[in-house]
Design a protein around this motif. Sequence first.
Motif, PDB file in Angstrom:
ATOM      1  N   LEU A   4     -14.718  -9.816 -45.971  1.00  0.00           N
ATOM      2  CA  LEU A   4     -15.491 -10.659 -46.858  1.00  0.00           C
ATOM      3  C   LEU A   4     -14.684 -10.865 -48.129  1.00  0.00           C
ATOM      4  O   LEU A   4     -14.212  -9.898 -48.726  1.00  0.00           O
ATOM      5  CB  LEU A   4     -16.836 -10.018 -47.207  1.00  0.00           C
ATOM      6  CG  LEU A   4     -17.768  -9.674 -46.043  1.00  0.00           C
ATOM      7  CD1 LEU A   4     -19.001  -8.945 -46.568  1.00  0.00           C
ATOM      8  CD2 LEU A   4     -18.181 -10.934 -45.293  1.00  0.00           C
ATOM      9  N   VAL A   5     -14.534 -12.100 -48.539  1.00  0.00           N
ATOM     10  CA  VAL A   5     -13.738 -12.421 -49.708  1.00  0.00           C
ATOM     11  C   VAL A   5     -14.573 -13.244 -50.670  1.00  0.00           C
ATOM     12  O   VAL A   5     -14.985 -14.359 -50.342  1.00  0.00           O
ATOM     13  CB  VAL A   5     -12.455 -13.184 -49.334  1.00  0.00           C
ATOM     14  CG1 VAL A   5     -11.651 -13.506 -50.594  1.00  0.00           C
ATOM     15  CG2 VAL A   5     -11.614 -12.371 -48.364  1.00  0.00           C
ATOM     16  N   GLU A   6     -14.803 -12.699 -51.861  1.00  0.00           N
ATOM     17  CA  GLU A   6     -15.551 -13.405 -52.891  1.00  0.00           C
ATOM     18  C   GLU A   6     -14.604 -14.219 -53.765  1.00  0.00           C
ATOM     19  O   GLU A   6     -13.459 -13.829 -53.989  1.00  0.00           O
ATOM     20  CB  GLU A   6     -16.324 -12.422 -53.784  1.00  0.00           C
ATOM     21  CG  GLU A   6     -17.302 -11.535 -53.046  1.00  0.00           C
ATOM     22  CD  GLU A   6     -16.730 -10.166 -52.752  1.00  0.00           C
ATOM     23  OE1 GLU A   6     -17.524  -9.208 -52.648  1.00  0.00           O
ATOM     24  OE2 GLU A   6     -15.494 -10.038 -52.632  1.00  0.00           O
ATOM     25  N   SER A   7     -15.119 -15.314 -54.277  1.00  0.00           N
ATOM     26  CA  SER A   7     -14.370 -16.123 -55.219  1.00  0.00           C
ATOM     27  C   SER A   7     -15.350 -16.877 -56.105  1.00  0.00           C
ATOM     28  O   SER A   7     -16.545 -16.939 -55.815  1.00  0.00           O
ATOM     29  CB  SER A   7     -13.437 -17.101 -54.505  1.00  0.00           C
ATOM     30  OG  SER A   7     -14.169 -18.005 -53.701  1.00  0.00           O
ATOM     31  N   GLY A   8     -14.839 -17.442 -57.178  1.00  0.00           N
ATOM     32  CA  GLY A   8     -15.651 -18.259 -58.062  1.00  0.00           C
ATOM     33  C   GLY A   8     -16.049 -17.597 -59.360  1.00  0.00           C
ATOM     34  O   GLY A   8     -16.670 -18.243 -60.213  1.00  0.00           O
ATOM     35  N   GLY A   9     -15.715 -16.333 -59.527  1.00  0.00           N
ATOM     36  CA  GLY A   9     -16.039 -15.654 -60.766  1.00  0.00           C
ATOM     37  C   GLY A   9     -15.187 -16.152 -61.918  1.00  0.00           C
ATOM     38  O   GLY A   9     -14.202 -16.864 -61.733  1.00  0.00           O
ATOM     39  N   THR A  90     -23.571 -10.596 -66.837  1.00  0.00           N
ATOM     40  CA  THR A  90     -22.200 -10.110 -66.772  1.00  0.00           C
ATOM     41  C   THR A  90     -22.115  -8.883 -65.867  1.00  0.00           C
ATOM     42  O   THR A  90     -22.825  -7.897 -66.068  1.00  0.00           O
ATOM     43  CB  THR A  90     -21.684  -9.768 -68.167  1.00  0.00           C
ATOM     44  OG1 THR A  90     -21.638 -10.956 -68.962  1.00  0.00           O
ATOM     45  CG2 THR A  90     -20.290  -9.164 -68.105  1.00  0.00           C
ATOM     46  N   ALA A  91     -21.242  -8.948 -64.868  1.00  0.00           N
ATOM     47  CA  ALA A  91     -21.108  -7.867 -63.897  1.00  0.00           C
ATOM     48  C   ALA A  91     -20.026  -8.235 -62.897  1.00  0.00           C
ATOM     49  O   ALA A  91     -19.536  -9.370 -62.876  1.00  0.00           O
ATOM     50  CB  ALA A  91     -22.429  -7.632 -63.156  1.00  0.00           C
ATOM     51  N   TRP A 111     -18.576  -4.963 -47.075  1.00  0.00           N
ATOM     52  CA  TRP A 111     -18.536  -5.328 -48.491  1.00  0.00           C
ATOM     53  C   TRP A 111     -17.238  -6.047 -48.826  1.00  0.00           C
ATOM     54  O   TRP A 111     -16.176  -5.709 -48.312  1.00  0.00           O
ATOM     55  CB  TRP A 111     -18.637  -4.084 -49.374  1.00  0.00           C
ATOM     56  CG  TRP A 111     -19.957  -3.394 -49.308  1.00  0.00           C
ATOM     57  CD1 TRP A 111     -20.347  -2.451 -48.419  1.00  0.00           C
ATOM     58  CD2 TRP A 111     -21.056  -3.591 -50.195  1.00  0.00           C
ATOM     59  NE1 TRP A 111     -21.626  -2.048 -48.678  1.00  0.00           N
ATOM     60  CE2 TRP A 111     -22.084  -2.726 -49.768  1.00  0.00           C
ATOM     61  CE3 TRP A 111     -21.269  -4.406 -51.316  1.00  0.00           C
ATOM     62  CZ2 TRP A 111     -23.316  -2.662 -50.419  1.00  0.00           C
ATOM     63  CZ3 TRP A 111     -22.484  -4.343 -51.961  1.00  0.00           C
ATOM     64  CH2 TRP A 111     -23.493  -3.476 -51.512  1.00  0.00           C
ATOM     65  N   GLY A 112     -17.349  -7.023 -49.718  1.00  0.00           N
ATOM     66  CA  GLY A 112     -16.174  -7.613 -50.297  1.00  0.00           C
ATOM     67  C   GLY A 112     -15.669  -6.781 -51.459  1.00  0.00           C
ATOM     68  O   GLY A 112     -16.260  -5.763 -51.836  1.00  0.00           O
ATOM     69  N   GLN A 113     -14.567  -7.213 -52.046  1.00  0.00           N
ATOM     70  CA  GLN A 113     -13.953  -6.475 -53.142  1.00  0.00           C
ATOM     71  C   GLN A 113     -14.564  -6.782 -54.495  1.00  0.00           C
ATOM     72  O   GLN A 113     -14.326  -6.051 -55.458  1.00  0.00           O
ATOM     73  CB  GLN A 113     -12.448  -6.749 -53.181  1.00  0.00           C
ATOM     74  CG  GLN A 113     -11.699  -6.180 -51.986  1.00  0.00           C
ATOM     75  CD  GLN A 113     -11.830  -4.679 -51.903  1.00  0.00           C
ATOM     76  OE1 GLN A 113     -11.520  -3.960 -52.855  1.00  0.00           O
ATOM     77  NE2 GLN A 113     -12.306  -4.187 -50.758  1.00  0.00           N
ATOM     78  N   GLY A 114     -15.330  -7.834 -54.582  1.00  0.00           N
ATOM     79  CA  GLY A 114     -16.006  -8.176 -55.815  1.00  0.00           C
ATOM     80  C   GLY A 114     -15.270  -9.222 -56.626  1.00  0.00           C
ATOM     81  O   GLY A 114     -14.057  -9.377 -56.531  1.00  0.00           O
ATOM     82  N   THR A 115     -16.026  -9.929 -57.434  1.00  0.00           N
ATOM     83  CA  THR A 115     -15.470 -10.911 -58.354  1.00  0.00           C
ATOM     84  C   THR A 115     -16.162 -10.762 -59.707  1.00  0.00           C
ATOM     85  O   THR A 115     -17.383 -10.612 -59.777  1.00  0.00           O
ATOM     86  CB  THR A 115     -15.612 -12.344 -57.796  1.00  0.00           C
ATOM     87  OG1 THR A 115     -14.963 -13.272 -58.667  1.00  0.00           O
ATOM     88  CG2 THR A 115     -17.072 -12.749 -57.633  1.00  0.00           C
ATOM     89  N   GLN A 116     -15.375 -10.774 -60.758  1.00  0.00           N
ATOM     90  CA  GLN A 116     -15.897 -10.544 -62.105  1.00  0.00           C
ATOM     91  C   GLN A 116     -16.545 -11.802 -62.648  1.00  0.00           C
ATOM     92  O   GLN A 116     -15.957 -12.891 -62.615  1.00  0.00           O
ATOM     93  CB  GLN A 116     -14.774 -10.099 -63.043  1.00  0.00           C
ATOM     94  CG  GLN A 116     -15.210  -9.915 -64.494  1.00  0.00           C
ATOM     95  CD  GLN A 116     -16.113  -8.719 -64.676  1.00  0.00           C
ATOM     96  OE1 GLN A 116     -15.799  -7.626 -64.212  1.00  0.00           O
ATOM     97  NE2 GLN A 116     -17.238  -8.921 -65.364  1.00  0.00           N
ATOM     98  N   VAL A 117     -17.747 -11.640 -63.175  1.00  0.00           N
ATOM     99  CA  VAL A 117     -18.449 -12.708 -63.873  1.00  0.00           C
ATOM    100  C   VAL A 117     -18.731 -12.227 -65.290  1.00  0.00           C
ATOM    101  O   VAL A 117     -19.330 -11.167 -65.483  1.00  0.00           O
ATOM    102  CB  VAL A 117     -19.765 -13.086 -63.172  1.00  0.00           C
ATOM    103  CG1 VAL A 117     -20.579 -14.048 -64.025  1.00  0.00           C
ATOM    104  CG2 VAL A 117     -19.480 -13.692 -61.807  1.00  0.00           C
ATOM    105  N   THR A 118     -18.304 -13.002 -66.263  1.00  0.00           N
ATOM    106  CA  THR A 118     -18.519 -12.662 -67.661  1.00  0.00           C
ATOM    107  C   THR A 118     -19.209 -13.822 -68.355  1.00  0.00           C
ATOM    108  O   THR A 118     -18.718 -14.953 -68.321  1.00  0.00           O
ATOM    109  CB  THR A 118     -17.197 -12.343 -68.368  1.00  0.00           C
ATOM    110  OG1 THR A 118     -16.537 -11.277 -67.694  1.00  0.00           O
ATOM    111  CG2 THR A 118     -17.446 -11.947 -69.815  1.00  0.00           C
ATOM    112  N   VAL A 119     -20.340 -13.534 -68.979  1.00  0.00           N
ATOM    113  CA  VAL A 119     -21.101 -14.537 -69.715  1.00  0.00           C
ATOM    114  C   VAL A 119     -21.017 -14.172 -71.189  1.00  0.00           C
ATOM    115  O   VAL A 119     -21.575 -13.157 -71.617  1.00  0.00           O
ATOM    116  CB  VAL A 119     -22.557 -14.609 -69.259  1.00  0.00           C
ATOM    117  CG1 VAL A 119     -23.280 -15.740 -69.974  1.00  0.00           C
ATOM    118  CG2 VAL A 119     -22.629 -14.795 -67.750  1.00  0.00           C
ATOM    119  N   SER A 120     -20.324 -14.977 -71.950  1.00  0.00           N
ATOM    120  CA  SER A 120     -20.091 -14.670 -73.355  1.00  0.00           C
ATOM    121  C   SER A 120     -19.767 -15.940 -74.115  1.00  0.00           C
ATOM    122  O   SER A 120     -19.147 -16.863 -73.584  1.00  0.00           O
ATOM    123  CB  SER A 120     -18.938 -13.676 -73.501  1.00  0.00           C
ATOM    124  OG  SER A 120     -18.647 -13.428 -74.864  1.00  0.00           O
ATOM    125  N   SER A 121     -20.181 -15.975 -75.362  1.00  0.00           N
ATOM    126  CA  SER A 121     -19.839 -17.071 -76.242  1.00  0.00           C
ATOM    127  C   SER A 121     -18.623 -16.754 -77.099  1.00  0.00           C
ATOM    128  O   SER A 121     -18.153 -17.579 -77.860  1.00  0.00           O
ATOM    129  CB  SER A 121     -21.031 -17.422 -77.144  1.00  0.00           C
ATOM    130  OG  SER A 121     -21.418 -16.305 -77.921  1.00  0.00           O
TER     131      SER A 121
END
Length: 121
Positions: A4-9, A90-91, A111-121
């Motif tokens: 499983l490969v995540e992308s888009g973070g 954010t996670a 499980w995939g390896q994960g992709t970082q999502v950061t929500v910040s101004s």
Amino acid sequence: QVQLVESGGGLVQPGGSLRLSCAASRSISSFDVIGWYRQAPGTERELVAWITYASTTHYADSVKGRFTISRDSAKNTVYLQMNSMKPEDTAVYYCNAKANLRRGVYEYDYWGQGTQVTVSS
């Protein structure tokens, strides 16, 4: 085994949108459930959204009305559309696929390896 490969973070401002993708190495119709989890530093891993073999969808209260999970079987891909994003989103987001529930436990749990999502101004 299944990959499983995540992308888009990435980095997005509050109120913005991202779409995450989870690409599987085999047909996603092989799985009973595919879900998205997230984990922020110092917190427990949280189930965000999941979709079943019957295409029913479910969401955590924290994202209900903002996130949408969907799948494209022809592309072996599950998506998580995230709108109206908040800093608390954010996670690291993980894709998970489960199959063959047996005696209360899924025999296959990938499980995939994960992709970082950061929500910040």
